[in-house]
Design a protein around this motif. Structure first.
Motif, PDB file in Angstrom:
ATOM      1  N   GLN A   4       0.823  -1.205   0.000  1.00  0.00           N
ATOM      2  CA  GLN A   4       0.000   0.000   0.000  1.00  0.00           C
ATOM      3  C   GLN A   4       0.857   1.254   0.000  1.00  0.00           C
ATOM      4  OE1 GLN A   4      -2.467  -0.563   3.589  1.00  0.00           O
ATOM      5  NE2 GLN A   4      -4.228  -0.868   2.239  1.00  0.00           N
ATOM      6  N   THR A   5       0.372   2.267  -0.715  1.00  0.00           N
ATOM      7  CA  THR A   5       0.957   3.599  -0.631  1.00  0.00           C
ATOM      8  C   THR A   5       0.153   4.392   0.392  1.00  0.00           C
ATOM      9  OG1 THR A   5       1.749   3.602  -2.912  1.00  0.00           O
ATOM     10  CG2 THR A   5       1.405   5.746  -1.874  1.00  0.00           C
ATOM     11  N   ILE A   6       0.817   4.728   1.513  1.00  0.00           N
ATOM     12  CA  ILE A   6       0.178   5.482   2.591  1.00  0.00           C
ATOM     13  C   ILE A   6       0.998   6.743   2.828  1.00  0.00           C
ATOM     14  CG2 ILE A   6      -0.554   5.459   5.012  1.00  0.00           C
ATOM     15  CD1 ILE A   6      -0.626   2.406   4.843  1.00  0.00           C
ATOM     16  N   ASN A   7       0.384   7.894   2.699  1.00  0.00           N
ATOM     17  CA  ASN A   7       1.095   9.161   2.892  1.00  0.00           C
ATOM     18  C   ASN A   7       1.462   9.320   4.367  1.00  0.00           C
ATOM     19  OD1 ASN A   7       1.849  11.885   3.205  1.00  0.00           O
ATOM     20  ND2 ASN A   7       0.541  12.517   1.510  1.00  0.00           N
ATOM     21  N   VAL A  71       5.550  11.557  -1.442  1.00  0.00           N
ATOM     22  CA  VAL A  71       4.190  11.150  -1.079  1.00  0.00           C
ATOM     23  C   VAL A  71       4.183   9.782  -0.413  1.00  0.00           C
ATOM     24  CG1 VAL A  71       1.967  10.472  -2.048  1.00  0.00           C
ATOM     25  CG2 VAL A  71       3.071  12.565  -2.836  1.00  0.00           C
ATOM     26  N   GLU A  72       5.053   8.887  -0.872  1.00  0.00           N
ATOM     27  CA  GLU A  72       4.958   7.493  -0.457  1.00  0.00           C
ATOM     28  C   GLU A  72       5.701   7.184   0.840  1.00  0.00           C
ATOM     29  OE1 GLU A  72       4.309   3.642  -2.968  1.00  0.00           O
ATOM     30  OE2 GLU A  72       6.327   4.392  -3.314  1.00  0.00           O
ATOM     31  N   MET A  73       6.896   7.780   1.024  1.00  0.00           N
ATOM     32  CA  MET A  73       7.620   7.467   2.260  1.00  0.00           C
ATOM     33  C   MET A  73       8.058   8.712   3.023  1.00  0.00           C
ATOM     34  SD  MET A  73      11.027   8.207   1.526  1.00  0.00           S
ATOM     35  CE  MET A  73      11.738   7.503   2.990  1.00  0.00           C
ATOM     36  N   GLY A  74       7.578   9.881   2.600  1.00  0.00           N
ATOM     37  CA  GLY A  74       7.736  11.079   3.404  1.00  0.00           C
ATOM     38  C   GLY A  74       9.017  11.855   3.211  1.00  0.00           C
ATOM     39  N   LYS A  75       9.844  11.479   2.282  1.00  0.00           N
ATOM     40  CA  LYS A  75      11.123  12.151   2.056  1.00  0.00           C
ATOM     41  C   LYS A  75      10.910  13.597   1.613  1.00  0.00           C
ATOM     42  CE  LYS A  75      14.020   9.609  -0.226  1.00  0.00           C
ATOM     43  NZ  LYS A  75      15.081   9.142   0.673  1.00  0.00           N
ATOM     44  N   PRO A 150      19.983 -11.106 -15.037  1.00  0.00           N
ATOM     45  CA  PRO A 150      18.594 -10.636 -14.914  1.00  0.00           C
ATOM     46  C   PRO A 150      18.215 -10.515 -13.437  1.00  0.00           C
ATOM     47  CG  PRO A 150      18.767 -12.414 -16.511  1.00  0.00           C
ATOM     48  CD  PRO A 150      20.077 -12.359 -15.782  1.00  0.00           C
ATOM     49  N   MET A 151      17.260  -9.642 -13.121  1.00  0.00           N
ATOM     50  CA  MET A 151      16.926  -9.364 -11.726  1.00  0.00           C
ATOM     51  C   MET A 151      15.427  -9.383 -11.458  1.00  0.00           C
ATOM     52  SD  MET A 151      19.740  -6.388 -11.387  1.00  0.00           S
ATOM     53  CE  MET A 151      19.838  -6.349 -13.178  1.00  0.00           C
ATOM     54  N   LEU A 152      15.083  -9.936 -10.287  1.00  0.00           N
ATOM     55  CA  LEU A 152      13.724  -9.898  -9.770  1.00  0.00           C
ATOM     56  C   LEU A 152      13.746  -9.049  -8.505  1.00  0.00           C
ATOM     57  CD1 LEU A 152      12.798 -13.699 -10.044  1.00  0.00           C
ATOM     58  CD2 LEU A 152      12.517 -11.902 -11.778  1.00  0.00           C
ATOM     59  N   LEU A 153      12.776  -8.180  -8.339  1.00  0.00           N
ATOM     60  CA  LEU A 153      12.735  -7.261  -7.196  1.00  0.00           C
ATOM     61  C   LEU A 153      11.542  -7.527  -6.297  1.00  0.00           C
ATOM     62  CD1 LEU A 153      13.494  -4.586  -5.647  1.00  0.00           C
ATOM     63  CD2 LEU A 153      11.990  -3.406  -7.288  1.00  0.00           C
ATOM     64  N   LYS A 154      11.824  -7.688  -4.996  1.00  0.00           N
ATOM     65  CA  LYS A 154      10.782  -7.599  -3.993  1.00  0.00           C
ATOM     66  C   LYS A 154      11.107  -6.354  -3.170  1.00  0.00           C
ATOM     67  CE  LYS A 154       8.996  -8.591   0.369  1.00  0.00           C
ATOM     68  NZ  LYS A 154       8.397  -7.235   0.392  1.00  0.00           N
ATOM     69  N   HIS A 155      10.316  -5.301  -3.372  1.00  0.00           N
ATOM     70  CA  HIS A 155      10.547  -4.055  -2.651  1.00  0.00           C
ATOM     71  C   HIS A 155       9.724  -4.044  -1.368  1.00  0.00           C
ATOM     72  CE1 HIS A 155      12.457  -0.283  -2.328  1.00  0.00           C
ATOM     73  NE2 HIS A 155      12.479   0.033  -3.600  1.00  0.00           N
ATOM     74  N   ALA A 156       9.984  -3.035  -0.533  1.00  0.00           N
ATOM     75  CA  ALA A 156       9.243  -2.902   0.719  1.00  0.00           C
ATOM     76  C   ALA A 156       7.766  -2.695   0.432  1.00  0.00           C
ATOM     77  CB  ALA A 156       9.792  -1.728   1.527  1.00  0.00           C
ATOM     78  N   SER A 157       6.935  -3.180   1.323  1.00  0.00           N
ATOM     79  CA  SER A 157       5.486  -3.145   1.087  1.00  0.00           C
ATOM     80  C   SER A 157       4.907  -1.745   1.157  1.00  0.00           C
ATOM     81  CB  SER A 157       4.766  -4.056   2.091  1.00  0.00           C
ATOM     82  OG  SER A 157       5.009  -3.620   3.419  1.00  0.00           O
ATOM     83  N   ASN A 158       5.656  -0.774   1.685  1.00  0.00           N
ATOM     84  CA  ASN A 158       5.134   0.591   1.773  1.00  0.00           C
ATOM     85  C   ASN A 158       5.649   1.502   0.669  1.00  0.00           C
ATOM     86  OD1 ASN A 158       7.718   0.563   2.891  1.00  0.00           O
ATOM     87  ND2 ASN A 158       7.310   2.299   4.232  1.00  0.00           N
ATOM     88  N   CYS A 159       6.352   0.953  -0.325  1.00  0.00           N
ATOM     89  CA  CYS A 159       6.741   1.803  -1.467  1.00  0.00           C
ATOM     90  C   CYS A 159       6.496   1.098  -2.804  1.00  0.00           C
ATOM     91  CB  CYS A 159       8.183   2.277  -1.346  1.00  0.00           C
ATOM     92  SG  CYS A 159       9.416   0.984  -1.232  1.00  0.00           S
ATOM     93  N   PRO A 160       5.298   0.560  -2.996  1.00  0.00           N
ATOM     94  CA  PRO A 160       4.998  -0.122  -4.258  1.00  0.00           C
ATOM     95  C   PRO A 160       4.960   0.814  -5.457  1.00  0.00           C
ATOM     96  CG  PRO A 160       3.007   0.120  -2.941  1.00  0.00           C
ATOM     97  CD  PRO A 160       4.146   0.526  -2.073  1.00  0.00           C
TER      98      PRO A 160
END
Length: 468
Positions: A4-7, A71-75, A150-160
């Motif tokens: 989720q994207t949470i402000n 917006v997504e992680m507050g930077k 080649p690369m597969l990415l699993k990013h953090a759940s709060n910055c989709p």
């Protein structure tokens, strides 16, 4: 696991992303494996123009990409712009230098003509955190794209949203199908990917706990891994340090990115002579910040990445005080809305206090008084971590000698360094292992294949190197 994207400024849920199923993951693996088999025979330099195109597109969309981070992680927006610029420089650096880094190395040998060539190893799994959403991807993606992994990415759940934006950029740049795939998946799915025979390595930046789990899974399946797991970096101030120079950077050294930086100066270690003045400087710097909306240019301290992160950090500070630390600046209440966290300074932290060995991931400064230089070095090294550090001294040569005695991955003398494409990055102890960036970073997932060619007839007297 919900993506989720949470402000962080408002706690508003802006968008929820559905998880990818096993079929989607399998498709990504198939495409990656096909591409790897093609790439391993292609020259490294052939991929440079595409990586430069990635940089071009990021530059053209810089502000839009930066806004996603804010917006997504507050930077802070200005810091987000800086992150995009750093990613562009990393991409261009490897597009220019990778072929030279990976060129064959010739070795003199009595047995024949020997050379070591650099070959890709196969598909890599990337597990990345939220604090620098694009940068964390780029410092793995750029070198390994040039290598041919080649690369597969699993990013953090709060910055989709950031992960999605990066994937769109590389697709638009013409990166071949299978080169990169963003996956919204669970950690169970990550483990399944690591176990897959087509996957040859995993790179993780995150918590100690995540690193232990991923390293265990990689080891069980005989896969290469690299880990960057945070730090509690020392900032040593020697007797002859120029305090006016320190004053220029003391705020940013701890509060950049709201203090959510693995290489932030989290422990200020100051000799007796300068302790009171350093404490006063740190208080002044923390008091001057303007906490608020990260999109506004007047804001100098952004919110934390989430309200949960705020709650965890506040509890950590309370526990430190309950165990004897002195709250020298700030408040335990933390009554600002959402993820806004007012800066705090802690003193008198003893070894018996759990805070002594913890990483505080936010705007919390710790300052320690030590009698002399030797005590400063001992205290700096008395840590579970060893990622980075800073030493300030009047003599750059002597400060460099002090820096060489620290158990850490890097040290900046008379400056607060940050990160640059050419500088290797990584740590020791609980900060992880392996290196990213620079020449060393491109070699992490490379097969160094030795080829020995004999030009003369075989002589049985030295057929096995002369040892039988």
């Amino acid at each position: 696991m919900s993506y989720q994207t949470i402000n962080p400024l408002t706690d508003e849920v802006l968008k929820t992303y559905p998880n990818h199923d096993a079929a989607y993951v399998e498709q990504a693996l198939v495409k990656g494996d096909v591409l790897y088999k093609q790439w391993r025979n292609d020259p490294v330099a052939s991929r440079g123009p595409v990586l430069n195109k990635v940089a071009d597109l990021m530059a053209a969309q810089s502000d839009a990409l930066a806004k996603i981070l804010t917006v997504e992680m507050g930077k802070r927006f200005v810091e987000a712009q800086g992150e995009v610029a750093l990613c562009i420089s990393i991409a261009r650096y490897y597009a220019e230098h990778a072929a030279d880094f990976l060129k064959p190395e010739h070795i003199k040998s009595s047995i024949g003509t020997a050379q070591v060539i650099s070959r890709p190893t196969g598909i890599l799994m990337m597990v990345e955190p939220w604090n620098f959403p694009y940068y964390q991807i780029m410092r793995v993606f750029a070198p390994n794209f040039m290598v041919g992994n080649p690369m597969l990415l699993k990013h953090a759940s709060n910055c989709p949203m950031a992960a999605e934006a990066f994937e769109k950029i590389v697709i638009a740049a013409g990166v071949p199908e299978g080169a990169f795939a963003n996956l919204y998946i669970t950690y169970d799915q990550v483990n399944q990917i690591i176990a897959d025979k087509r996957v040859q390595g995993v790179a993780l930046t995150g918590s100690e706990r995540a690193g232990q789990l991923v390293a265990a899974e990689a080891g069980k399946n005989m896969k290469q891994s690299s880990l960057e797991l945070g730090g509690s970096d020392p900032f040593i101030v020697l007797d002859d340090a120029n305090l006016s120079e320190i004053k220029k950077i003391i705020s940013g050294a701890r509060l950049f990115n709201a203090g959510q930086v693995c290489t932030s100066s989290k422990r200020f270690i100051v000799t007796e002579k300068n302790y009171e003045q350093m404490l006063a400087m740190l208080k002044e710097a923390f008091a001057a910040v303007k906490l608020g909306d990260p999109m506004l240019s007047t804001t100098t301290l952004a919110p934390l990445s989430s309200s949960k992160a705020k709650q965890n950090l506040a509890q950590q500070v309370r526990a430190a005080v309950e165990n004897g630390a002195t709250l020298a600046f700030g408040s335990l209440a933390q009554n600002k809305p959402a993820a806004l966290f007012e800066p705090v300074i802690l003193t008198n932290i003893t070894k018996e206090n759990p805070a002594f060995y913890q990483e505080f991931f936010g705007p919390v400064g710790q300052i320690y008084r030590v009698p002399d230089e030797a005590a400063a070095i001992r205290l700096a090294n008395d840590s579970h971590y060893g990622l980075s550090g800073v030493v300030f001294g009047g003599s750059p040569e002597h400060a460099t000698e002090v820096a060489s005695q620290l158990e850490t991955g890097s040290v900046f003398v008379n400056s607060f360094g940050g990160t640059l494409p050419e500088l290797p990055f990584g740590g020791v102890k609980n900060s992880g292992y392996g290196r990213e960036l620079g020449r060393f970073g491109i070699e992490t997932f490379v097969n160094k294949e030795t080829i020995v060619t004999k030009h003369n007839p075989i002589n049985l007297d030295d057929a096995f190197g002369g040892f039988v």
